[in-house]
Design a protein around this motif. Structure first.
Motif, PDB file in Angstrom:
ATOM      1  N   UNK A  75      45.982  80.163  23.766  1.00 24.62           N
ATOM      2  CA  UNK A  75      45.025  81.260  23.906  1.00 24.62           C
ATOM      3  C   UNK A  75      43.652  80.765  23.467  1.00 24.62           C
ATOM      4  N   UNK A  76      42.655  80.941  24.337  1.00 21.47           N
ATOM      5  CA  UNK A  76      41.296  80.500  24.056  1.00 21.47           C
ATOM      6  C   UNK A  76      40.385  81.723  24.009  1.00 21.47           C
ATOM      7  N   UNK A  77      39.596  81.830  22.949  1.00 16.94           N
ATOM      8  CA  UNK A  77      38.695  82.974  22.784  1.00 16.94           C
ATOM      9  C   UNK A  77      37.261  82.470  22.647  1.00 16.94           C
ATOM     10  N   UNK A  78      36.383  83.007  23.452  1.00 16.20           N
ATOM     11  CA  UNK A  78      34.994  82.540  23.472  1.00 16.20           C
ATOM     12  C   UNK A  78      34.256  82.951  22.203  1.00 16.20           C
ATOM     13  N   UNK A  79      33.482  82.025  21.671  1.00 17.21           N
ATOM     14  CA  UNK A  79      32.580  82.337  20.573  1.00 17.21           C
ATOM     15  C   UNK A  79      31.343  83.038  21.141  1.00 17.21           C
ATOM     16  N   UNK A 135      33.810  73.600  19.739  1.00 14.37           N
ATOM     17  CA  UNK A 135      32.478  74.085  19.375  1.00 14.37           C
ATOM     18  C   UNK A 135      32.172  75.456  19.967  1.00 14.37           C
ATOM     19  N   UNK A 136      32.883  75.821  21.027  1.00 13.72           N
ATOM     20  CA  UNK A 136      32.526  77.043  21.765  1.00 13.72           C
ATOM     21  C   UNK A 136      33.682  78.026  21.903  1.00 13.72           C
ATOM     22  N   UNK A 137      34.902  77.582  21.580  1.00 17.38           N
ATOM     23  CA  UNK A 137      36.082  78.435  21.728  1.00 17.38           C
ATOM     24  C   UNK A 137      36.919  78.395  20.455  1.00 17.38           C
TER      25      UNK A 137
END
Length: 245
Positions: free
Chosen positions: A134-138, A45-47
């Motif tokens: 790899x995690x990218x913030x929304x 939901x956030x990344x």
């Protein structure tokens, strides 16, 4: 000190900084109670996970950072000194850019906290080992909060239990990260938690370096003492007599 660091991080990202805040049951076994105004979310939901490298497909002749696993030295400790031409790494490697969170997905690197928020990449772009998520913030999310969340005890424990494969080839599946449930504070509270943890972790790291320096000096002294004793530079005969008595 490592245990203390882990405890401080876990407490902050799961309970917040206000010990007097009203709590509620999260409904998630590994989380327990959370501040009443926090929401239970899934990371998806956030990344965004493992962003598509097609967004840099048109770039040619560019130097970019290259990150093998051994250059992730520890939590937020990375050696970004290696650069390569983007054409040489575009295929077969994991893509990321500045402010992305890279996380080792293979054991024991995951358990060791080989995770970092990427900064100061060559031309803001990097490619690395395929053993990275790899995690990218929304929008309206602080990626450093999720850097600390990924070091919390519940995340590590649940991650290890979800690993697939055998022996040293066990890996964290994408589905675990997508569906991991956590307690989410507002972005303003995320910012406060990050500021607090940055300060605390810096203090602990300074103490660790001081202690490790003392340990190194004691080891050097011990080695020098042994060398001088076995080469006859120290007269140990009286010591032997003392021991005999």
């Amino acid at each position: 000190l490592e245990e203390q660091r882990q405890s401080i991080i876990t407490e902050a990202v799961t309970k917040g900084l206000n010990p007097n805040v009203k709590m509620k049951d999260s409904g998630v076994e590994w989380i327990g109670e959370i501040p009443e105004h926090w929401e239970v979310k899934r990371l998806k939901n956030v990344l965004d996970l493992n962003p598509n490298k097609n967004e840099v497909n048109a770039l040619k002749g560019l130097r970019v950072t290259f990150l093998p696993m051994e250059n992730i030295l520890g939590p937020n400790e990375v050696d970004i000194s290696i650069t390569k031409n983007i054409e040489d790494v575009y295929s077969g490697y994991t893509y990321f850019k500045n402010n992305d969170l890279v996380m080792a997905k293979v054991t024991p690197c995951f358990e060791n906290g080989n995770i970092a928020v990427m900064q100061n990449l060559e031309n803001s772009i990097g490619f690395g080992t395929t053993e990275l998520h790899v995690l990218r913030a929304k929008p309206k999310q602080n990626i450093t909060f999720y850097f600390y969340l990924a070091q919390s005890a519940p995340f590590k424990q649940e991650g290890v239990s979800s690993m697939y494969g055998v022996g040293g080839l066990k890996r964290i599946p994408s589905e675990f990260i997508f569906n991991y449930k956590f307690a989410m504070p507002s972005v303003s509270e995320q910012n406060e938690i990050v500021e607090f943890l940055n300060e605390k972790c810096t203090e602990l790291e300074s103490i660790k370096k001081l202690i490790n320096g003392q340990i190194d000096k004691l080891k050097e002294y011990r080695q020098a003492l042994i060398y001088e004793a076995v080469t006859g530079k120290i007269d140990v005969r009286d010591m032997e007599l003392d021991l005999a008595r």
